[in-house]
Design an enzyme around this catalytic site. Structure first.
Site, PDB file in Angstrom:
ATOM      1  N   ASP A  98       0.785  -1.235   0.000  1.00 44.71           N
ATOM      2  CA  ASP A  98       0.000   0.000   0.000  1.00 44.71           C
ATOM      3  C   ASP A  98       0.818   1.286   0.000  1.00 44.71           C
ATOM      4  OD1 ASP A  98       1.123  -0.060   2.501  1.00 44.71           O
ATOM      5  OD2 ASP A  98      -0.691  -0.757   3.508  1.00 44.71           O
ATOM      6  N   GLU A 120      -0.305  -9.106  -0.911  1.00 45.44           N
ATOM      7  CA  GLU A 120      -0.861  -8.533   0.327  1.00 45.44           C
ATOM      8  C   GLU A 120      -2.105  -7.706  -0.007  1.00 45.44           C
ATOM      9  OE1 GLU A 120       1.868  -7.423   3.735  1.00 45.44           O
ATOM     10  OE2 GLU A 120       0.711  -5.576   3.609  1.00 45.44           O
ATOM     11  N   GLU A 134      -2.048   5.029   2.972  1.00 49.11           N
ATOM     12  CA  GLU A 134      -2.023   3.615   2.567  1.00 49.11           C
ATOM     13  C   GLU A 134      -3.394   3.016   2.285  1.00 49.11           C
ATOM     14  OE1 GLU A 134      -0.311   4.952   5.066  1.00 49.11           O
ATOM     15  OE2 GLU A 134       1.796   4.531   4.683  1.00 49.11           O
ATOM     16  N   HIS A 210       6.696   5.149  13.128  1.00 50.58           N
ATOM     17  CA  HIS A 210       7.050   5.962  11.960  1.00 50.58           C
ATOM     18  C   HIS A 210       5.870   6.460  11.139  1.00 50.58           C
ATOM     19  CE1 HIS A 210       5.989   3.156   8.720  1.00 50.58           C
ATOM     20  NE2 HIS A 210       6.254   2.219   9.599  1.00 50.58           N
ATOM     21  N   ARG A 212       2.914   8.171   9.146  1.00 50.77           N
ATOM     22  CA  ARG A 212       2.620   9.570   8.839  1.00 50.77           C
ATOM     23  C   ARG A 212       1.446  10.105   9.651  1.00 50.77           C
ATOM     24  NH1 ARG A 212       4.748  11.947   3.726  1.00 50.77           N
ATOM     25  NH2 ARG A 212       6.198  10.371   3.036  1.00 50.77           N
ATOM     26  N   HIS A 243      13.535   5.021  12.468  1.00 48.32           N
ATOM     27  CA  HIS A 243      13.309   5.212  11.029  1.00 48.32           C
ATOM     28  C   HIS A 243      14.068   6.473  10.574  1.00 48.32           C
ATOM     29  CE1 HIS A 243      11.030   6.122   7.366  1.00 48.32           C
ATOM     30  NE2 HIS A 243      10.409   4.960   7.455  1.00 48.32           N
TER      31      HIS A 243
HETATM   32  C1  UD1 Z   1       6.837   4.745   3.615  1.00 43.74           C
HETATM   33  C2  UD1 Z   1       5.430   4.316   3.211  1.00 43.74           C
HETATM   34  C3  UD1 Z   1       4.730   3.602   4.368  1.00 43.74           C
HETATM   35  C4  UD1 Z   1       5.587   2.501   4.934  1.00 43.74           C
HETATM   36  C5  UD1 Z   1       6.968   3.035   5.268  1.00 43.74           C
HETATM   37  C6  UD1 Z   1       7.851   1.906   5.729  1.00 43.74           C
HETATM   38  C7  UD1 Z   1       4.255   5.780   1.610  1.00 43.74           C
HETATM   39  C8  UD1 Z   1       3.380   6.944   1.439  1.00 43.74           C
HETATM   40  N1  UD1 Z   1       4.619   5.473   2.869  1.00 43.74           N
HETATM   41  O1  UD1 Z   1       6.683   5.741   4.616  1.00 43.74           O
HETATM   42  O2  UD1 Z   1       3.518   3.045   3.897  1.00 43.74           O
HETATM   43  O3  UD1 Z   1       4.982   2.009   6.102  1.00 43.74           O
HETATM   44  O4  UD1 Z   1       7.548   3.636   4.099  1.00 43.74           O
HETATM   45  O5  UD1 Z   1       8.985   2.370   6.361  1.00 43.74           O
HETATM   46  O6  UD1 Z   1       4.633   5.167   0.650  1.00 43.74           O
HETATM   47  N2  UD1 Z   1      14.537   8.172   4.483  1.00 43.74           N
HETATM   48  C9  UD1 Z   1      15.909   8.136   4.347  1.00 43.74           C
HETATM   49  N3  UD1 Z   1      16.496   6.943   3.986  1.00 43.74           N
HETATM   50  C10 UD1 Z   1      15.791   5.822   3.779  1.00 43.74           C
HETATM   51  C11 UD1 Z   1      14.389   5.859   3.948  1.00 43.74           C
HETATM   52  C12 UD1 Z   1      13.783   7.055   4.274  1.00 43.74           C
HETATM   53  O7  UD1 Z   1      16.595   9.126   4.541  1.00 43.74           O
HETATM   54  O8  UD1 Z   1      16.383   4.797   3.485  1.00 43.74           O
HETATM   55  C13 UD1 Z   1      13.910   9.456   4.866  1.00 43.74           C
HETATM   56  C14 UD1 Z   1      13.864  10.473   3.706  1.00 43.74           C
HETATM   57  O9  UD1 Z   1      14.074  11.758   4.220  1.00 43.74           O
HETATM   58  C15 UD1 Z   1      12.433  10.339   3.199  1.00 43.74           C
HETATM   59  C16 UD1 Z   1      11.700  10.083   4.504  1.00 43.74           C
HETATM   60  O10 UD1 Z   1      12.557   9.213   5.251  1.00 43.74           O
HETATM   61  O11 UD1 Z   1      12.004  11.495   2.520  1.00 43.74           O
HETATM   62  C17 UD1 Z   1      10.327   9.476   4.410  1.00 43.74           C
HETATM   63  O12 UD1 Z   1      10.307   8.375   3.517  1.00 43.74           O
HETATM   64  P1  UD1 Z   1       8.914   8.034   2.748  1.00 43.74           P
HETATM   65  O13 UD1 Z   1       9.112   6.816   1.932  1.00 43.74           O
HETATM   66  O14 UD1 Z   1       8.412   9.240   2.082  1.00 43.74           O
HETATM   67  O15 UD1 Z   1       7.875   7.769   3.918  1.00 43.74           O
HETATM   68  P2  UD1 Z   1       7.865   6.686   5.073  1.00 43.74           P
HETATM   69  O16 UD1 Z   1       7.362   7.359   6.284  1.00 43.74           O
HETATM   70  O17 UD1 Z   1       9.151   5.974   5.101  1.00 43.74           O
HETATM   71  N1  UDP Z   2      12.589  -3.616  10.159  1.00 44.36           N
HETATM   72  C1  UDP Z   2      13.961  -3.777   9.979  1.00 44.36           C
HETATM   73  N2  UDP Z   2      14.827  -2.943  10.630  1.00 44.36           N
HETATM   74  C2  UDP Z   2      14.372  -1.957  11.443  1.00 44.36           C
HETATM   75  C3  UDP Z   2      12.973  -1.782  11.610  1.00 44.36           C
HETATM   76  C4  UDP Z   2      12.107  -2.617  10.936  1.00 44.36           C
HETATM   77  O1  UDP Z   2      14.396  -4.671   9.262  1.00 44.36           O
HETATM   78  O2  UDP Z   2      15.198  -1.246  12.016  1.00 44.36           O
HETATM   79  C5  UDP Z   2      11.664  -4.517   9.457  1.00 44.36           C
HETATM   80  C6  UDP Z   2      10.616  -5.201  10.302  1.00 44.36           C
HETATM   81  O3  UDP Z   2      11.083  -6.413  10.828  1.00 44.36           O
HETATM   82  C7  UDP Z   2       9.487  -5.409   9.321  1.00 44.36           C
HETATM   83  C8  UDP Z   2       9.596  -4.218   8.419  1.00 44.36           C
HETATM   84  O4  UDP Z   2      10.918  -3.720   8.566  1.00 44.36           O
HETATM   85  O5  UDP Z   2       9.708  -6.548   8.530  1.00 44.36           O
HETATM   86  C9  UDP Z   2       8.611  -3.166   8.811  1.00 44.36           C
HETATM   87  O6  UDP Z   2       8.861  -2.024   8.118  1.00 44.36           O
HETATM   88  P1  UDP Z   2       8.319  -0.614   8.534  1.00 44.36           P
HETATM   89  O7  UDP Z   2       8.016  -0.601   9.990  1.00 44.36           O
HETATM   90  O8  UDP Z   2       9.273   0.364   7.986  1.00 44.36           O
HETATM   91  O9  UDP Z   2       6.990  -0.479   7.672  1.00 44.36           O
HETATM   92  P2  UDP Z   2       5.499  -1.033   7.829  1.00 44.36           P
HETATM   93  O10 UDP Z   2       5.517  -2.491   8.090  1.00 44.36           O
HETATM   94  O11 UDP Z   2       4.855  -0.252   8.920  1.00 44.36           O
HETATM   95  O12 UDP Z   2       4.888  -0.686   6.511  1.00 44.36           O
END
Ligand code: UD1
Ligand code: UDP
Length: 382
Positions: A98, A120, A134, A210, A212, A243
Site C-alpha cells: 500500500d 498482500e 495507505e 514511523h 505519517r 526510522h
Molecule cells: C513509507 C510508506 C509507508 C511505509 C513506510 C515503511 C508511503 C506513502 N509510505 O513511509 O507506507 O509504512 O515507508 O517504512 O509510501 N529516508 C531516508 N532513507 C531511507 C528511507 C527514508 O533518509 O532509506 C527518509 C527520507 O528523508 C524520506 C523520509 O525518510 O524522505 C520518508 O520516507 P517516505 O518513503 O516518504 O515515507 P515513510 O514514512 O518511510
Molecule cells: N525492520 C527492519 N529494521 C528496522 C525496523 C524494521 O528490518 O530497524 C523490518 C521489520 O522487521 C518489518 C519491516 O521492517 O519486517 C517493517 O517495516 P516498517 O516498519 O518500515 O513499515 P510497515 O511495516 O509499517 O509498513
C-alpha cells in the site's frame, strides 16, 4: 514453453522484505523468470534488505529525496516506470501492499495494459485517512489488479465486499516466508547496542514508530510514555531502531535522547531485527509488518495506533491496540511488566498470517493464470 516474465516493483523497506522471498521463488520456478525494478523510494533502508537477501535489481529509479512528499514519490515513480515497462515488457507486474510506490507501480502497468498482481491484497481499515495514504493506495490497487494474493481469508472477504472475486487466492503473508530464512537460534548480533544487551537478565522491549498519521501529537505521546516507562522499570531496556525520516528522528531524539535504558539506534538489518524480535520481551509499534512477525515468534505486541487492518492476531489475543494516548500506552505496558500472568496470556505463538508457503502459492497462481499449470494453489488456512 517460455517462462512467464514477472516484474516485481517495490521501493520501501517493508515491501522489499516481503517481496524478497518471492523474487527467489520466481527464480526457482520452472515457469517464471523474475525481473526486479526498485523505485528506491527508500534508499539506505531498501539497500539493507537487498544486501541481506542478495538481490540485485535490474532497474533502479533511485527517486528518494530527503523529506519527500507523496506527490513527488508518485510522480517520479510513474515517470521512471513508464520507460522501464516499455523496455522490459514484462508479462505481469507484481506490486506489494500500500505504499506510494505500490500505487504508482500498478498505475504505470495499467497504462501499458500489463496485468497487475497485488501481493498482500485486501487489508482494510475502512478509514481513508488512517493509515494515510495507505488505505486509499491499496483500495486503488485493488481496482487495477487482475490477480489478488490475499494473505488471509478475512482479506479475501474484504475484497469480495468490493465485488472483487475474480483472480483472488488466499496465500498467507510472505513475511512469514521471510522470517523462516532469517531467524536462527545461534544468531550473533553485529549491532553494538544489541551486543551489549543481556537478554537473560533484562527485559528488552522493541519499539518502532514511523507512521505519517502519527506525526505530531501522537508520536510525542508515544515517546513520553516510553520515557516514563524507562524511568519506572530498572530491569527494562527499550531498543528503538529509529526510522530515517527526519521528523521521526528529530522527535525520538528530542523526547528520548537523554533517557537511560532507551537505546536509539540506526535502522537494523532485517536479520538483526528478526532475531532481536525473537529474543525480546515485548514489542511496541505502529508498524504493519511487526504486527505480523511478532505473533509467529510468540511475542506480545502493543499497537501504537487507533486501529489496525490486521485484526486476526488481536482476536487471537497476542496483539492489543494501545492507541496513541500517553496515559493509555503507559497503563497497558505497565500491565504487561507487572503481571506475569497477564503477560503469559499474550505471549503465545500464533500464525494467523502465514505458514511459510505464501510464495509457493503465489507462483502457482501466476503459473495457472498463464496456463502453465492446470491448477491454482490450495488456500492458506491457519
Ligand atoms: C513509507 C510508506 C509507508 C511505509 C513506510 C515503511 C508511503 C506513502 N509510505 O513511509 O507506507 O509504512 O515507508 O517504512 O509510501 N529516508 C531516508 N532513507 C531511507 C528511507 C527514508 O533518509 O532509506 C527518509 C527520507 O528523508 C524520506 C523520509 O525518510 O524522505 C520518508 O520516507 P517516505 O518513503 O516518504 O515515507 P515513510 O514514512 O518511510
Ligand atoms: N525492520 C527492519 N529494521 C528496522 C525496523 C524494521 O528490518 O530497524 C523490518 C521489520 O522487521 C518489518 C519491516 O521492517 O519486517 C517493517 O517495516 P516498517 O516498519 O518500515 O513499515 P510497515 O511495516 O509499517 O509498513
Amino acid at each position: 514453453m517460455e517462462k512467464v516474465k514477472v516484474m516485481t516493483i517495490f521501493g520501501t523497506r517493508p515491501e522489499a522484505i516481503k517481496m524478497a522471498p518471492l523474487v527467489h521463488a520466481l527464480a526457482r520456478s520452472e515457469y517464471t523468470e523474475p525481473v526486479v525494478c526498485v523505485t528506491a523510494q527508500h534508499r539506505e533502508m531498501l539497500d539493507q534488505v537487498l544486501d541481506i537477501f542478495q538481490i540485485r535489481p535490474d532497474y533502479d529509479l533511485d527517486i528518494m529525496e530527503q523529506s519527500q512528499t507523496l506527490a513527488t514519490i508518485t510522480e517520479k515513480s510513474l515517470h521512471g516506470l513508464d520507460g522501464v515497462l516499455k523496455e522490459a515488457a514484462p508479462d505481469i507486474v507484481l506490486v506489494h501492499g500500500d505504499t506510494s510506490t505500490t500505487f504508482a507501480g500498478a498505475l504505470a502497468a495499467f497504462y501499458h495494459k500489463i496485468p497487475v498482481g497485488h501481493v498482500e491484497a485486501g487489508l482494510r481499515t475502512y478509514d481513508k485517512y488512517s493509515p494515510f495514504p495507505e488505505e486509499v493506495n491499496r483500495r486503488l490497487v485493488g481496482q487495477i489488479a487482475s490477480l489478488h494474493f490475499a494473505p488471509t481469508e478475512r482479506n479475501r472477504q474484504n475484497l469480495a465486499r468490493e465485488q472483487i472475486t475474480d483472480g483472488v487466492s488466499v496465500c498467507g503473508n510472505t513475511v512469514v516466508d521471510a522470517i523462516q530464512l532469517t531467524v536462527k537460534p545461534d544468531f550473533e548480533f553485529q549491532d553494538e547496542a544489541l551486543k551489549g544487551l543481556d537478554f537473560e537478565r533484562d527485559r528488552v522491549v522493541l519499539v518502532t514508530a514511523h507512521r505519517r498519521e502519527n506525526y505530531g501529537e501522537a508520536m510525542e505521546n508515544i515517546c513520553r510514555a516510553i520515557a516514563r516507562l524507562s524511568e519506572k522499570y530498572a530491569d527494562v531496556h527499550f531498543v528503538y531502531p529509529v526510522h530515517l525520516s527526519p521528523y521521526v528522528r528529530d522527535t525520538a531524539k528530542k523526547f528520548l535522547g537523554g533517557c537511560e535504558r532507551v537505546h536509539l539506534i540506526h535502522p537494523l538489518a532485517v536479520d538483526e531485527m528478526h532475531n532481536l524480535m525473537a529474543r525480546c520481551y515485548l514489542v511496541m509499534t505502529d508498524s504493519g509488518g511487526l504486527q505480523e512477525e511478532a505473533p509467529s515468534l510468540g511475542k506480545p505486541v502493543l499497537v501504537l495506533r487507533r486501529e489496525t487492518e490486521r485484526p486476526e492476531a488481536v482476536e487471537a489475543g497476542t496483539v492489543r491496540l494501545a492507541g496513541v494516548d500517553e496515559e493509555e500506552i503507559f497503563r497497558q505496558a505497565c500491565g504487561l511488566f507487572d503481571s506475569r500472568e497477564a503477560y503469559e496470556v499474550m505471549a503465545r505463538a500464533v500464525n494467523p498470517y502465514g505458514d511459510g508457503q505464501a510464495c509457493r502459492r503465489i507462483v502457482q497462481h501466476i503459473a495457472h493464470y498463464f496456463g502453465r499449470v492446470s491448477q491454482g494453489p490450495e488456500p492458506f488456512r491457519p
